[in-house]
Design an enzyme around this catalytic site. Structure first.
Site: not given
Length: 156
Positions: A29, A81, A87, A107, A118
């Site tokens: 991330y 997001n 999901h 994302h 995912r």
């Protein structure tokens, strides 16, 4: 684009664990914080004469409340997001479909290069576009795409 102050607002909604950006799995991330994401969104939206109202919640019901509020306030668009809820949450999908507000899903990581659970996104099914894998720059790209969709022109 509709007239009035509320129409010049977009909601940027971030779901669970996004408050941990910069701390949680930086190899996936990055090192940017949620504050960095929000600053990027505010600055990008302003280039189109839009106001980004940024919100984060770890609770699914609160995210749904934000979506309902977006409808009540007649916001021009939503960037979402939903994190892991993307999901799993049919309820978030249903809320986005119900309000009929132009929505872009974002994302930070490439969800299709990760675990198979995912690869499916309920929120993407309710959005007109979905971006993944661009890091936090995906938010800038999403706002650019949303601005084009709602007819907001870049200010010079």
């Amino acid at each position: 684009m509709a007239q009035g102050t509320a129409a010049a607002t977009i909601y940027v909604l971030n779901g669970p664990n996004l408050n941990m950006l910069g701390i949680r799995e930086p190899e996936k991330y990055g090192h940017s914080s949620l504050a960095d994401v929000e600053k990027l969104c505010v600055e990008t939206a302003a280039q189109f004469g839009l106001k980004a109202d940024c919100r984060q919640s770890n609770r699914e019901g609160e995210l749904i409340d934000f979506i309902h509020e977006a409808h009540a306030k007649k916001v021009a668009g939503i960037i979402i997001n939903a994190g892991g809820y993307s999901h799993t949450s049919i309820a978030l999908h249903d809320a986005l479909v119900a309000v009929k507000i132009p929505t872009v899903e974002v994302h930070i990581s490439n969800i299709h290069a990760r675990e198979s659970f995912r690869h499916h996104s309920f929120t993407a099914m309710a959005a007109f576009a979905s971006l993944c894998g661009f890091g936090i720059d995906g938010y800038r790209l999403a706002i650019n795409g949303l601005a084009a969709k709602i007819g907001a022109k870049a200010k010079t």
